[in-house]
Design a protein around this motif. Structure first.
Motif, PDB file in Angstrom:
ATOM      1  N   TYR A   4       0.786  -1.164   0.190  1.00  0.00           N
ATOM      2  CA  TYR A   4      -0.155  -0.053   0.176  1.00  0.00           C
ATOM      3  C   TYR A   4       0.662   1.276  -0.056  1.00  0.00           C
ATOM      4  N   GLU A   5       0.369   2.064  -0.731  1.00  0.00           N
ATOM      5  CA  GLU A   5       0.962   3.630  -0.389  1.00  0.00           C
ATOM      6  C   GLU A   5      -0.134   4.442   0.013  1.00  0.00           C
ATOM      7  N   ALA A   6       0.193   5.128   1.233  1.00  0.00           N
ATOM      8  CA  ALA A   6      -0.868   5.925   1.880  1.00  0.00           C
ATOM      9  C   ALA A   6      -0.494   7.365   2.539  1.00  0.00           C
ATOM     10  N   GLU A   7      -1.358   8.056   2.493  1.00  0.00           N
ATOM     11  CA  GLU A   7      -0.960   9.471   3.258  1.00  0.00           C
ATOM     12  C   GLU A   7      -1.502   9.451   4.655  1.00  0.00           C
ATOM     13  N   ILE A   8      -0.648   9.501   5.714  1.00  0.00           N
ATOM     14  CA  ILE A   8      -0.974   9.398   7.126  1.00  0.00           C
ATOM     15  C   ILE A   8      -0.346  10.598   7.710  1.00  0.00           C
ATOM     16  N   HIS A   9      -0.793  10.823   8.956  1.00  0.00           N
ATOM     17  CA  HIS A   9      -0.189  11.679   9.763  1.00  0.00           C
ATOM     18  C   HIS A   9       0.856  11.093  10.412  1.00  0.00           C
ATOM     19  N   GLY A  10       1.841  11.533  10.841  1.00  0.00           N
ATOM     20  CA  GLY A  10       3.070  10.689  11.686  1.00  0.00           C
ATOM     21  C   GLY A  10       2.556  10.193  12.914  1.00  0.00           C
ATOM     22  N   GLN A  11       1.620  10.835  13.701  1.00  0.00           N
ATOM     23  CA  GLN A  11       1.313  10.447  15.117  1.00  0.00           C
ATOM     24  C   GLN A  11       0.527   9.194  15.170  1.00  0.00           C
ATOM     25  N   ASN A  12      -0.005   8.808  13.837  1.00  0.00           N
ATOM     26  CA  ASN A  12      -0.899   7.753  13.848  1.00  0.00           C
ATOM     27  C   ASN A  12      -0.257   6.203  13.363  1.00  0.00           C
ATOM     28  N   ILE A  13       1.093   6.417  12.968  1.00  0.00           N
ATOM     29  CA  ILE A  13       1.869   5.434  12.455  1.00  0.00           C
ATOM     30  C   ILE A  13       1.674   4.264  13.665  1.00  0.00           C
ATOM     31  N   ALA A  14       2.335   4.771  14.737  1.00  0.00           N
ATOM     32  CA  ALA A  14       2.128   3.584  16.031  1.00  0.00           C
ATOM     33  C   ALA A  14       0.882   2.972  16.263  1.00  0.00           C
ATOM     34  N   GLU A  15      -0.143   3.630  15.898  1.00  0.00           N
ATOM     35  CA  GLU A  15      -1.478   3.073  16.030  1.00  0.00           C
ATOM     36  C   GLU A  15      -1.639   1.786  14.871  1.00  0.00           C
ATOM     37  N   ILE A  16      -1.347   2.142  13.723  1.00  0.00           N
ATOM     38  CA  ILE A  16      -1.313   1.183  12.543  1.00  0.00           C
ATOM     39  C   ILE A  16      -0.512  -0.012  12.942  1.00  0.00           C
ATOM     40  N   GLU A  17       0.738   0.285  13.259  1.00  0.00           N
ATOM     41  CA  GLU A  17       1.762  -0.511  13.559  1.00  0.00           C
ATOM     42  C   GLU A  17       1.388  -1.660  14.733  1.00  0.00           C
ATOM     43  N   ARG A  18       0.631  -1.050  15.568  1.00  0.00           N
ATOM     44  CA  ARG A  18       0.343  -1.826  16.779  1.00  0.00           C
ATOM     45  C   ARG A  18      -1.007  -2.980  16.231  1.00  0.00           C
TER      46      ARG A  18
END
Length: 142
Positions: free
Chosen positions: A62-76
């Motif tokens: 996937y390629e996605a546009e995401i806010h940096g602070q939400n990356i940890a939430e996605i990884e978890r």
């Protein structure tokens, strides 16, 4: 929002019914206020080493546009999902984004030039046909 590449390795037993797993992954990205710009199914591949007891995995990119602070939430969320063997999230280099934009621009310009050239050739042949037709009419009249 920054551009991120997300690669997910999905359990190979889901090969026949992968769509619910993909919907779940896309839902995870969207709940983190992400916007998916590219979605590529790379198919089933053999792994270099066993991951969670599996020799094969279904690769999805996937390629996605995401806010940096939400990356940890996605990884978890991806790490807790039993269908996901492994995932990797990396930020896209801004130079790569610029390069791809320039490449798309060049391709569209090339297509426009080709279309213009073909329409010019078509108009020339149609005008030549008209001239030939007019010449034939003039000869018949004389």
């Amino acid at each position: 929002m920054r551009q991120y590449e997300i690669t997910v390795l999905i359990h190979p037993d889901l090969e026949m019914n992968i769509q619910p797993a993909l919907d779940k992954i896309e839902g995870i990205i969207k709940t983190a206020n992400g916007n998916i710009t590219k979605n590529i199914d790379e198919g089933k591949k053999r792994l270099a080493y066993r991951v969670k007891g599996q020799d094969f995995a279904l690769y999805h990119y996937y390629e996605a546009e995401i806010h940096g602070q939400n990356i940890a939430e996605i990884e978890r969320a991806l790490s807790l999902d039993e269908e996901v063997l492994r995932s990797l999230i990396v930020s896209v280099d801004p130079k790569k984004v610029q390069y791809e934009e320039k490449k798309k621009l060049r391709e569209t310009k090339d297509k426009q030039l080709e279309e213009a050239a073909t329409t010019d050739e078509e108009s020339k042949t149609s005008s030549e046909e008209l001239k030939t037709g007019e010449d034939e009419l003039n000869e018949e009249r004389n």
